[in-house]
Design a protein around this motif. Structure first.
Motif, PDB file in Angstrom:
ATOM      1  N   LYS A 165      -6.737  -6.676   0.407  1.00  0.00           N
ATOM      2  CA  LYS A 165      -6.874  -6.098   1.945  1.00  0.00           C
ATOM      3  C   LYS A 165      -6.764  -7.156   2.867  1.00  0.00           C
ATOM      4  O   LYS A 165      -6.366  -7.011   4.001  1.00  0.00           O
ATOM      5  CB  LYS A 165      -8.282  -5.287   2.255  1.00  0.00           C
ATOM      6  CG  LYS A 165      -8.398  -4.285   1.185  1.00  0.00           C
ATOM      7  CD  LYS A 165      -7.742  -2.947   1.648  1.00  0.00           C
ATOM      8  CE  LYS A 165      -7.834  -1.798   0.732  1.00  0.00           C
ATOM      9  NZ  LYS A 165      -6.816  -0.887   0.971  1.00  0.00           N
ATOM     10  N   THR A 194       0.910  -1.116   0.001  1.00  0.00           N
ATOM     11  CA  THR A 194      -0.173   0.036   0.152  1.00  0.00           C
ATOM     12  C   THR A 194       0.770   1.329  -0.053  1.00  0.00           C
ATOM     13  O   THR A 194       2.020   1.190   0.689  1.00  0.00           O
ATOM     14  CB  THR A 194      -0.736  -0.067   1.302  1.00  0.00           C
ATOM     15  OG1 THR A 194      -1.518  -1.104   1.445  1.00  0.00           O
ATOM     16  CG2 THR A 194      -1.984   1.089   1.206  1.00  0.00           C
ATOM     17  N   GLN A 240      -3.312  -8.143   3.366  1.00  0.00           N
ATOM     18  CA  GLN A 240      -2.650  -7.225   4.252  1.00  0.00           C
ATOM     19  C   GLN A 240      -2.850  -7.109   5.977  1.00  0.00           C
ATOM     20  O   GLN A 240      -2.166  -6.924   6.596  1.00  0.00           O
ATOM     21  CB  GLN A 240      -3.036  -5.686   3.565  1.00  0.00           C
ATOM     22  CG  GLN A 240      -2.432  -5.216   2.503  1.00  0.00           C
ATOM     23  CD  GLN A 240      -3.055  -3.786   1.774  1.00  0.00           C
ATOM     24  OE1 GLN A 240      -4.085  -3.641   2.110  1.00  0.00           O
ATOM     25  NE2 GLN A 240      -2.053  -3.463   0.776  1.00  0.00           N
ATOM     26  N   MET A 241      -4.185  -7.419   5.943  1.00  0.00           N
ATOM     27  CA  MET A 241      -4.479  -7.706   7.395  1.00  0.00           C
ATOM     28  C   MET A 241      -4.039  -9.114   7.895  1.00  0.00           C
ATOM     29  O   MET A 241      -3.416  -9.253   9.012  1.00  0.00           O
ATOM     30  CB  MET A 241      -6.115  -7.974   7.459  1.00  0.00           C
ATOM     31  CG  MET A 241      -6.675  -7.913   8.687  1.00  0.00           C
ATOM     32  SD  MET A 241      -8.335  -7.785   9.044  1.00  0.00           S
ATOM     33  CE  MET A 241      -8.614  -5.985   8.996  1.00  0.00           C
ATOM     34  N   ILE A 292      -4.264  -0.228   7.081  1.00  0.00           N
ATOM     35  CA  ILE A 292      -5.037  -0.990   5.768  1.00  0.00           C
ATOM     36  C   ILE A 292      -5.620   0.062   5.175  1.00  0.00           C
ATOM     37  O   ILE A 292      -5.345   0.048   3.912  1.00  0.00           O
ATOM     38  CB  ILE A 292      -5.517  -2.263   6.046  1.00  0.00           C
ATOM     39  CG1 ILE A 292      -4.852  -3.164   6.985  1.00  0.00           C
ATOM     40  CG2 ILE A 292      -6.333  -2.767   5.059  1.00  0.00           C
ATOM     41  CD1 ILE A 292      -5.519  -4.414   7.508  1.00  0.00           C
TER      42      ILE A 292
END
Ligand code: CA
Length: 229
Positions: free
Chosen positions: A153, A26, A156-157, A178
């Protein structure tokens, strides 16, 4: 992993952000030194790509300010040709690495991976906890012989959970890392994505679960520990 790009050549900054996004990072971009300092101070970034000649505040002053304030976010300086003395000053000021412009995409990505490994953090290709593993290249979450590809997402989590197993991650930290601090989205996105990940963990039949720590946040833990409660 979230990166901050502070670079006043807007075309370059946007191209860098695009490359990073394609590689499942990101990235936020700012084009001014003072604004860059404000973003960097939030502490939500895992790495900063920092230009030296910037309007508002130059990159070296920005870097010295951050370090003086105790902010140790890894920094890669982006330097123009002929700024050799700036590179030395930059390393002295607390920069972790530098790249001379123009640089290739593959070199940039290699430097980012090397620097994040040095910090003992993530993007080392595979994160493992108990019988669960996450491939950081393919974004596949695996257990034994089955695997599932995660959305960006979710990936990324899961990356944050696997980099910090058994630690309670506050909901606000997950949200900031995030979705970013000025994202146009709902705070309860965190709960929604935790529930997506729980379904996937369930379908993989792993021993790993995401526990809710009421009023605080979530933590990655083992199923057996949860059952004891
Ligand atoms: Ca510049």
């Amino acid at each position: 992993m979230r990166l901050l790009i502070i670079e006043d050549e807007t075309a370059l900054a946007e191209a860098l952000a695009e490359i990073l996004k394609q590689n499942s990072y990101t990235a936020d971009t700012v084009f001014d030194g003072l604004e860059g300092l404000e973003y960097a101070r939030t502490g939500i970034y895992d790495m900063i790509l920092l230009d030296i000649m910037l309007p508002g505040m130059d990159g070296l002053t920005l870097l010295k300010t951050l370090r003086r304030e105790g902010n140790h976010t890894p920094v890669i300086l982006l330097t123009a040709k002929g700024e050799v003395s700036d590179i030395i000053t930059g390393l002295d000021a607390g920069s972790d690495d530098y790249l001379a412009k123009p640089f290739s995409t593959s070199e940039l990505l290699a430097r980012i991976r090397a620097l994040s490994r040095r910090g003992g953090q993530y993007h080392d290709q595979e994160l493992v906890y108990a019988n669960l593993s996450l491939n950081q290249k393919t974004m596949e979450l695996s257990c034994k012989n089955s695997s599932i590809r995660l959305g960006l997402k979710e990936f990324q989590m899961m990356e944050l959970f696997l980099a910090n197993p058994k630690q309670i991650l506050p909901k606000s930290l997950l949200f900031d890392k995030i979705w970013g601090m000025d994202a146009d989205c709902e705070y309860n996105n965190v709960e929604v994505y935790v529930s997506f990940l729980r379904q996937k963990l369930n379908s993989l039949d792993t021993d790993v679960v995401i526990k809710t720590n009421r009023g605080v946040g979530y933590s990655l833990d083992l199923k057996s520990d949860e059952n004891k409660e």
